[in-house]
Scaffold this motif. Structure first.
Motif, PDB file in Angstrom:
ATOM      1  N   ASP A 686       0.826  -1.214   0.000  1.00 28.46           N
ATOM      2  CA  ASP A 686       0.000   0.000   0.000  1.00 28.46           C
ATOM      3  C   ASP A 686       0.857   1.259   0.000  1.00 28.46           C
ATOM      4  N   ALA A 687       2.050   1.186   0.531  1.00 29.23           N
ATOM      5  CA  ALA A 687       2.884   2.388   0.635  1.00 29.23           C
ATOM      6  C   ALA A 687       3.739   2.610  -0.615  1.00 29.23           C
ATOM      7  N   LEU A 688       3.782   1.613  -1.520  1.00 36.11           N
ATOM      8  CA  LEU A 688       4.625   1.733  -2.720  1.00 36.11           C
ATOM      9  C   LEU A 688       3.940   2.587  -3.769  1.00 36.11           C
ATOM     10  N   THR A 689       4.723   3.376  -4.477  1.00 33.25           N
ATOM     11  CA  THR A 689       4.169   4.197  -5.572  1.00 33.25           C
ATOM     12  C   THR A 689       4.679   3.637  -6.896  1.00 33.25           C
ATOM     13  N   PRO A 690       3.970   3.883  -8.004  1.00 35.01           N
ATOM     14  CA  PRO A 690       4.439   3.390  -9.320  1.00 35.01           C
ATOM     15  C   PRO A 690       5.871   3.839  -9.626  1.00 35.01           C
ATOM     16  N   THR A 691       6.221   5.064  -9.188  1.00 32.26           N
ATOM     17  CA  THR A 691       7.583   5.566  -9.465  1.00 32.26           C
ATOM     18  C   THR A 691       8.623   4.678  -8.787  1.00 32.26           C
ATOM     19  N   MET A 692       8.377   4.313  -7.522  1.00 33.47           N
ATOM     20  CA  MET A 692       9.330   3.459  -6.789  1.00 33.47           C
ATOM     21  C   MET A 692       9.529   2.139  -7.537  1.00 33.47           C
ATOM     22  N   ILE A 693       8.419   1.530  -7.948  1.00 33.07           N
ATOM     23  CA  ILE A 693       8.505   0.213  -8.597  1.00 33.07           C
ATOM     24  C   ILE A 693       9.197   0.326  -9.945  1.00 33.07           C
ATOM     25  N   GLU A 694       8.897   1.403 -10.670  1.00 36.13           N
ATOM     26  CA  GLU A 694       9.523   1.603 -11.989  1.00 36.13           C
ATOM     27  C   GLU A 694      11.046   1.713 -11.856  1.00 36.13           C
ATOM     28  N   THR A 695      11.481   2.412 -10.785  1.00 43.43           N
ATOM     29  CA  THR A 695      12.930   2.570 -10.551  1.00 43.43           C
ATOM     30  C   THR A 695      13.606   1.209 -10.439  1.00 43.43           C
ATOM     31  N   LEU A 722       5.912  -9.390  -7.725  1.00 40.28           N
ATOM     32  CA  LEU A 722       5.347  -8.148  -8.263  1.00 40.28           C
ATOM     33  C   LEU A 722       4.066  -8.444  -9.052  1.00 40.28           C
ATOM     34  N   ALA A 723       4.111  -9.535  -9.849  1.00 40.83           N
ATOM     35  CA  ALA A 723       2.942  -9.910 -10.656  1.00 40.83           C
ATOM     36  C   ALA A 723       1.748 -10.254  -9.761  1.00 40.83           C
ATOM     37  N   ARG A 724       2.039 -10.809  -8.579  1.00 43.61           N
ATOM     38  CA  ARG A 724       0.951 -11.200  -7.678  1.00 43.61           C
ATOM     39  C   ARG A 724       0.445 -10.016  -6.856  1.00 43.61           C
ATOM     40  N   SER A 729       1.896  -2.876 -12.409  1.00 39.63           N
ATOM     41  CA  SER A 729       3.235  -2.316 -12.642  1.00 39.63           C
ATOM     42  C   SER A 729       3.952  -3.004 -13.805  1.00 39.63           C
ATOM     43  N   LEU A 730       3.531  -4.230 -14.138  1.00 36.53           N
ATOM     44  CA  LEU A 730       4.237  -4.970 -15.179  1.00 36.53           C
ATOM     45  C   LEU A 730       3.864  -4.502 -16.585  1.00 36.53           C
ATOM     46  N   GLY A 731       2.778  -3.750 -16.692  1.00 33.99           N
ATOM     47  CA  GLY A 731       2.294  -3.326 -18.007  1.00 33.99           C
ATOM     48  C   GLY A 731       3.331  -2.586 -18.822  1.00 33.99           C
ATOM     49  N   LYS A 732       3.967  -1.564 -18.208  1.00 36.97           N
ATOM     50  CA  LYS A 732       4.891  -0.696 -18.948  1.00 36.97           C
ATOM     51  C   LYS A 732       6.155  -1.427 -19.398  1.00 36.97           C
ATOM     52  N   VAL A 733       6.622  -2.331 -18.538  1.00 40.59           N
ATOM     53  CA  VAL A 733       7.937  -2.922 -18.829  1.00 40.59           C
ATOM     54  C   VAL A 733       7.848  -4.415 -19.129  1.00 40.59           C
ATOM     55  N   SER A 734       6.645  -4.894 -19.471  1.00 38.86           N
ATOM     56  CA  SER A 734       6.503  -6.340 -19.635  1.00 38.86           C
ATOM     57  C   SER A 734       7.451  -6.881 -20.698  1.00 38.86           C
ATOM     58  N   ASN A 735       7.585  -6.162 -21.817  1.00 40.87           N
ATOM     59  CA  ASN A 735       8.453  -6.678 -22.887  1.00 40.87           C
ATOM     60  C   ASN A 735       9.914  -6.687 -22.463  1.00 40.87           C
ATOM     61  N   ALA A 736      10.350  -5.606 -21.832  1.00 43.53           N
ATOM     62  CA  ALA A 736      11.757  -5.504 -21.404  1.00 43.53           C
ATOM     63  C   ALA A 736      12.098  -6.597 -20.398  1.00 43.53           C
ATOM     64  N   ALA A 737      11.163  -6.896 -19.487  1.00 46.28           N
ATOM     65  CA  ALA A 737      11.438  -7.899 -18.461  1.00 46.28           C
ATOM     66  C   ALA A 737      11.210  -9.311 -18.992  1.00 46.28           C
ATOM     67  N   LEU A 738      10.270  -9.443 -19.961  1.00 42.12           N
ATOM     68  CA  LEU A 738       9.913 -10.776 -20.456  1.00 42.12           C
ATOM     69  C   LEU A 738      10.976 -11.350 -21.394  1.00 42.12           C
ATOM     70  N   ALA A 739      11.584 -10.478 -22.187  1.00 42.85           N
ATOM     71  CA  ALA A 739      12.576 -10.952 -23.174  1.00 42.85           C
ATOM     72  C   ALA A 739      13.711 -11.757 -22.525  1.00 42.85           C
ATOM     73  N   LEU A 765       2.149 -14.654 -14.044  1.00 46.25           N
ATOM     74  CA  LEU A 765       1.945 -13.695 -15.140  1.00 46.25           C
ATOM     75  C   LEU A 765       0.627 -13.952 -15.848  1.00 46.25           C
ATOM     76  N   VAL A 766       0.333 -15.221 -16.127  1.00 46.37           N
ATOM     77  CA  VAL A 766      -0.904 -15.538 -16.847  1.00 46.37           C
ATOM     78  C   VAL A 766      -2.126 -15.250 -15.967  1.00 46.37           C
ATOM     79  N   ALA A 767      -1.927 -15.299 -14.632  1.00 44.04           N
ATOM     80  CA  ALA A 767      -3.043 -15.041 -13.708  1.00 44.04           C
ATOM     81  C   ALA A 767      -3.377 -13.552 -13.602  1.00 44.04           C
TER      82      ALA A 767
END
Length: 1153
Positions: A686-695, A722-724, A729-739, A765-767
């Motif tokens: 609850d205390a995490l922000t999208p910016t923190m996770i993106e970093t 993170l996926a659970r 948060s995985l939306g923006k970087v899914s390709n970069a992390a998935l490759a 991820l599929v869930a």
């Protein structure tokens, strides 16, 4: 050259000055010149220098004489051989001089010259010539000289020469022996002692016939037993010979032992001591040959352990434990009784000490007798903890420690419930003796003697390590002793450290509620130690305090009713003081951070405003390169706390710093950071922000790579969390992390924990049901390279996949066969996570109605030529057999008679998959029939024998009780497979080159892996000498097998040091050969890397061998050490291995399951 000669001439001139200071300075300057490597003397200068130095040996001034004799060392390697001979001749003549000072200085000179001569292994002609010249003079000086001081010096030099250059004197060995033997009856004990030392060095290099002659002489003289004094000397001599050349004494033990047993009964304390010392040397140096005599030796040692004719212990025995209050009075009485009975002539304590040391040797070397030791030796040692002589008591403690240490390696099979069905196990016997051990040590913990208390705590520490939880009922008896040693002003630093170390082990291995009644006295004592000015005490106290925090408020298990509030302030304040200090030792800083992490984790909800202040200090420590790793681990602990500690004030900054750590090269920091980030994401979603996770996410893709599977595993694990927890948060970087994850799936190295993490990631991820990350999209990504990329690929994927045979060859070539296995597992994991995509998902037991059909289908493929397919079939058969073992195991056994080797190998491999390290229903059935499966070790087919060894290894590793009783039958076949077979080696032509292929290598590797596993799990059932024969062969085998045998040597050095010591001379040579082998200059890079790795592993084995007491006395080992130190490359490797000694143990451990 001329300038050197001129400078030397000037010095020589000053040496003739009448002023002693001139002579001293000139000799000192000559010493400096001779120590330069570049100096070269012409013939004239050589002659003058030698003449002058020999003259200065007779100088009136002692300091000039001493310098002149020191100059002889470097001079030997700078002058020609005939000059060295001149020096030696003069020194030998001076030895017989009437002047005592000249004799002394000349004997020092001779020792210096001998010390500088090249070692025997160098084959130097000079060394041989000089030795022969000296030997004749020395033997006549020893035999005919009436002056005892000359005899002593000559014996001393003879001992030196034999130890360094004995092998060069083969022609003189007989005359040396002839002159030394009469000295054993010399009226002067000092002469006898030095003659024994010289004989000890002689037996290491003399011929077999000469050794037999010496032993015959000693045995004849012992049998004659003319005087007690000479008998003592002969027994000392036999013990010394055994210590130096134990492997040779073995064959004479049958004659020696009865004589020494007889002399033990003579009423002479000194003789008894020497007899028992001789037994100790036999036990340590002739372990195989002494075996039949061990019961007699134990019986004698137990008898003489209590031998104290001048003291009565009855009063102590009758004393009640509650009489501790009258401690001062008791001590005075005891002191008075000691004064009354102690006598300078009382030598009985030496007999008791010898008995304790001999028992120590027996306990430390006969691991196969453990149950017997616990029945007979353990109670006897426990009773003797009351020993009045401090040194003897220390040796008794040490003997008991050896017994406990012997019990530790055996724990893996001792804990196995089926391992020792018949009789009592050593651990159960030890458990039953714990009350009497604690009772015996209870009084010792309040002794005035620091040495006694230290011995008691060391023993108790080892006891808890061997038997965790054993002292749960005895904590009330131990706490007063602990508090006494921590607070006693007479306690040394080491005493406090040992006490704290014991307290730490005690707290770690017992349930918290045991200590709750004693927290009130323990906390102040530990807090005082945290404030101690000596950093080592502070460091150890912080470690204890960290464990105390867990005890005061345990977070695991049932809720505790203990009130921790009264102690929070003291614990927090003492730790915070150390946490804030900047000018303290690094170890204290790290322990203070770890301790504070534990305090916040367990007591953070009671710290109030202090929490925020402490978190700011943590942030500062996180920015410091020296303390950041420890702080990351402390943060992980706090973030994982079930108390949900409020980390919000420091969260944003700490996540930013942690993200930056993922870019650092320090691997340990990356691993700890990924653990911390995962804990923060789980606990503070609850205390995490999208910016923190993106970093953080930006730093992850480079970490997922086959180059470091463990880091990849944790990085993928973090993505799964993170996926659970935060799927958006995985939306923006899914390709970069998935490759990189997809690339990892296609790697041939993916297996074990990393593969499990990848499977969990795809399921998570599929869930998430994110757009573009559905079941079909992920399936295409995974299976893309397997099937051809036609325009209708998508349609084909959803209906019937194209068979791999029609796939484009280019895409298939890019995949290793292991990748197909990984992709299949991922597809299976995805399918299980999306049950709507498959027909149904059922439990294994639901397969029971279909077992027959599946069984038949599997057996159709068990003869497949492709080994990978057979392995999958075997795994399925093994797991299927677990559903109905009663009917299916016998059917598996039936296929052992199949005519097809492929079918037999599949069936034997299937058995491997029925074995688990956990107790299961199939175990009793397996135990009854595994012998039939292991009969395939005699199969004519090489591959069947190999998989049989792999199955045997799995059983030995996971459930040793299955095979322990079969070892007598299996070991001969196992050892047989360690031999190199010439008929399996063939040459293959590859163009213009010929390449040698060894078809027997895989089966030899499997056999050596089994041997390594047996060391851990069935050591007590091995004939260690037979085992060592095959280890010795392995040291000369192929690269892979050498690496395994080096690891075995490291383990054996710890487990069976005495046996290894007996074989040391034979083990050193292959190690030396490995370390000195040079790779051809035109070899490929991999050859150089392999050779470097071999050298490092061999050096680790050498370092382990050198930890065995007396290993360095072995001449081959001593020569090899000299060779290592004189070779810069080997010396550098050896030094780095010794520095890493603490961590190398964990690196050398090996999982062969």
């Amino acid at each position: 050259m001329t300038s050197v000669s001129y400078h030397i001439s000037n010095l020589l001139e000053k040496m003739t000055s009448s002023d002693k200071d001139f002579r001293f300075m000139a000799t000192n300057d000559l010493m400096s010149e001779l120590q330069k490597d570049s100096i070269k003397l012409d013939d004239d200068s050589e002659r003058k220098v030698v003449k002058m130095l020999l003259k200065l040996l007779e100088d009136k001034n002692g300091e000039v004489q001493n310098l002149a004799v020191k100059c002889l060392g470097p001079l030997v390697s700078k002058v020609k051989d005939y000059q060295v001979e001149t020096i030696v001749d003069t020194l030998c003549s001076n030895m017989l001089s009437d002047k005592e000072q000249l004799r002394d200085i000349s004997s020092i000179g001779l020792k210096t010259v001998i010390g500088e001569l090249p070692p025997a292994s160098s084959g130097s002609a000079l060394a041989a010539t000089v030795c022969k010249k000296i030997t004749g003079r020395l033997t006549s000086a020893i035999s005919k000289q009436e002056d005892v001081s000359v005899q002593l010096e000559a014996l001393d030099i003879m001992g030196d020469m034999l130890s360094r250059l004995g092998s060069l004197l083969v022609s003189f060995h007989q005359s040396i022996l002839t002159c030394l033997l009469p000295q054993l009856t010399s009226p002067r004990l000092a002469v006898r002692k030095r003659a024994i030392i010289a004989l000890g060095h002689l037996v290491m290099v003399c011929s077999h016939s000469l050794f037999a002659e010496l032993m015959e002489h000693l045995l004849t003289e012992l049998a004659r037993n003319e005087t007690t004094s000479t008998t003592r000397t002969y027994i000392q001599c036999i013990a010394a010979i055994s210590r130096q050349a134990g492997h040779r004494v073995g064959e004479h033990l049958e004659k020696i032992t009865p004589l020494i047993v007889k002399f033990c009964k003579v009423e002479d304390d000194e003789l008894r001591e020497y007899c028992i010392q001789a037994f100790e040397s036999f036990v340590r140096r002739c372990p195989k040959e002494v075996s039949p005599h061990v019961p007699v030796i134990i019986e004698l040692c137990l008898k003489y352990l209590t031998y104290d004719p001048n003291y009565n212990y009855d009063e102590d025995d009758d004393e009640d434990e509650s009489a501790m209050e009258a401690e001062g009075l008791d001590d005075d009485d005891e002191q008075a009784s000691e004064d009354e009975y102690s006598d300078d002539d009382d030598m009985s304590w030496k007999v008791r000490r010898a008995a304790a040391k001999c028992l120590d040797a027996v306990l430390g070397t006969r691991h196969e007798m453990l149950p017997e030791f616990y029945r007979t030796v353990s109670p006897a040692l426990t009773i003797r903890f009351k020993e009045r002589e401090e040194n003897v008591k220390a040796d008794i403690f040490h003997a008991y420690l050896s017994l406990l240490k012997q019990t530790r390696p055996a724990q893996s099979w001792l804990h196995d419930p089926d391992a020792m069905e018949q009789g009592e196990t050593p651990l159960s016997l030890l458990q039953s003796q714990v009350p009497s051990i604690v009772k015996a040590l209870h009084k010792q913990l309040k002794e005035k003697s620091v040495k006694t208390r230290q011995g008691s705590f060391n023993l108790l520490t080892e006891l808890v390590n061997v038997l965790p939880g054993a002292l749960a009922d005895h904590v009330p008896a131990l706490v007063p002793g602990i508090v006494f040693s921590l607070g006693d002003k007479s306690s040394s630093s080491n005493m406090k450290i040992d006490t704290l170390s014991f307290l730490h082990v005690l707290l770690c291995h017992h349930p918290p509620e045991v200590f709750h009644p004693h927290v009130r006295v323990l906390v102040p004592a530990v807090v005082t130690c945290v404030g101690d000015p000596f950093y080592k005490i502070t460091s150890e106290a912080l470690l204890v305090e960290q464990q105390l925090v867990r005890v005061i408020r345990p977070l695991e298990g049932p809720p505790s009713t203990f009130d921790a509030k009264p102690f929070v302030h003291d614990l927090f304040t003492s730790t915070q003081k150390r946490l804030k200090a900047a000018d303290i030792d690094q170890e204290v800083k790290e322990r203070a951070i770890a301790c504070m992490g534990q305090i916040i984790c367990n007591l953070g909800d009671q710290l109030g405003p202090e929490l925020a202040t402490t978190l700011q200090i943590f942030l500062e420590r996180l920015k410091n390169e020296i303390t950041r790793l420890t702080t990351v681990k402390a943060l992980t602990l706090v973030a994982s706390s079930p108390l949900n500690i409020d980390l919000r004030p420091a969260l944003a900054e700490s996540i930013s710093i942690l993200a930056s750590f993922l870019r650092k090269n320090q691997r340990a920091l990356k691993l700890a950071t990924l653990g911390a980030l995962e804990a923060l994401v789980r606990g503070y979603r609850d205390a995490l922000t999208p910016t923190m996770i993106e970093t953080v996410l930006q730093e992850l893709p480079p970490l997922i790579s086959e180059s470091d599977m463990h880091v990849s595993q944790l990085a993928v694990g973090f993505l799964t969390t993170l996926a659970r927890v935060y799927p958006s948060s995985l939306g923006k970087v899914s390709n970069a992390a998935l490759a990189p994850v997809i690339a990892l799936v296609r790697s041939p190295l993916l297996q074990g924990g990393a593969l499990t993490a990848v499977l969990a990631f795809f399921q998570a991820l599929v869930a998430t049901h994110m757009p573009g990350l559905g079941y079909m999209e992920l399936l295409r990504l995974l299976t893309g390279p397997v099937y051809s990329h036609t325009s209708t690929g998508a349609a084909q994927l959803s209906t019937s996949p194209v068979s791999p045979t029609s796939a484009s060859s280019s895409s298939l070539l890019t995949l290793h066969k292991q990748a197909f296995h990984s992709i299949a597992k991922c597809v299976a994991a995805l399918t299980v996570a999306c049950p709507q995509e498959v027909i149904s998902s059922a439990q294994v037991t639901a397969l029971k109605p279909y077992v027959e059909d599946i069984w038949a289908l599997l057996f159709k493929h068990c003869e497949c030529a492709e080994e990978g397919t057979r392995n999958v079939v075997a795994e399925c058969l093994g797991k299927l057999a677990l559903i109905d073992p009663v009917s299916l195991l016998p059917r598996l056994k039936g296929y052992l008679s199949s005519g097809s080797p492929h079918a037999r190998s599949t069936v034997v491999t299937a058995v491997k998959f029925t074995i688990s390290d956990q107790p299961q229903a199939v175990d009793s059935l397996l135990k009854s029939c595994i012998g039939d499966f292991l009969e395939t070790l005699e199969d004519p087919d090489l591959n069947v024998r190999r998989v049989s060894l792999v199955t045997f290894n799995s059983a030995a590793h996971n459930k040793p009780s299955l095979i322990r009783d079969l070892l007598n039958l299996v070991l001969p076949h196992l050892y047989n497979e360690t031999k190199v077979r010439k008929e399996l080696i063939r040459e293959v032509e590859m163009g213009p080159f010929k390449h040698t292929v060894d078809d027997g290598l895989d089966i030899r590797k499997a056999a050596f892996e089994c041997m390594y596993t047996l060391l851990d799990t069935c050591l007590d059932r091995l004939d260690i000498f037979e085992f060592l024969n095959h280890v010795e062969d392995g040291l000369k085998d192929h690269y892979d097998i050498k690496m395994l045998t080096f690891l075995m040597l490291v383990r054996l050095s710890t487990l069976c040091p005495s046996a290894v010591l007996q074989r040391l001379d034979r083990l050193v040579e292959p190690l030396r050969a490995t370390c000195t082998t040079k790779v051809k200059a035109n070899s490929v890079k991999q050859e150089f890397e392999k050779q470097d790795e071999l050298k490092r592993s061999a050096m680790r084995a050498v370092a382990a061998l050198l930890t065995i007491p007396e290993a360095e006395k072995s001449p081959p080992m001593s020569d090899f050490q000299t060779q290592i130190s004189s070779n810069p490359e080997l010396s550098a490797i050896f030094e780095s291995i010794q520095k890493d000694a603490a961590t190398s143990t964990s690196q050398d451990t090996m999982d062969t399951s």
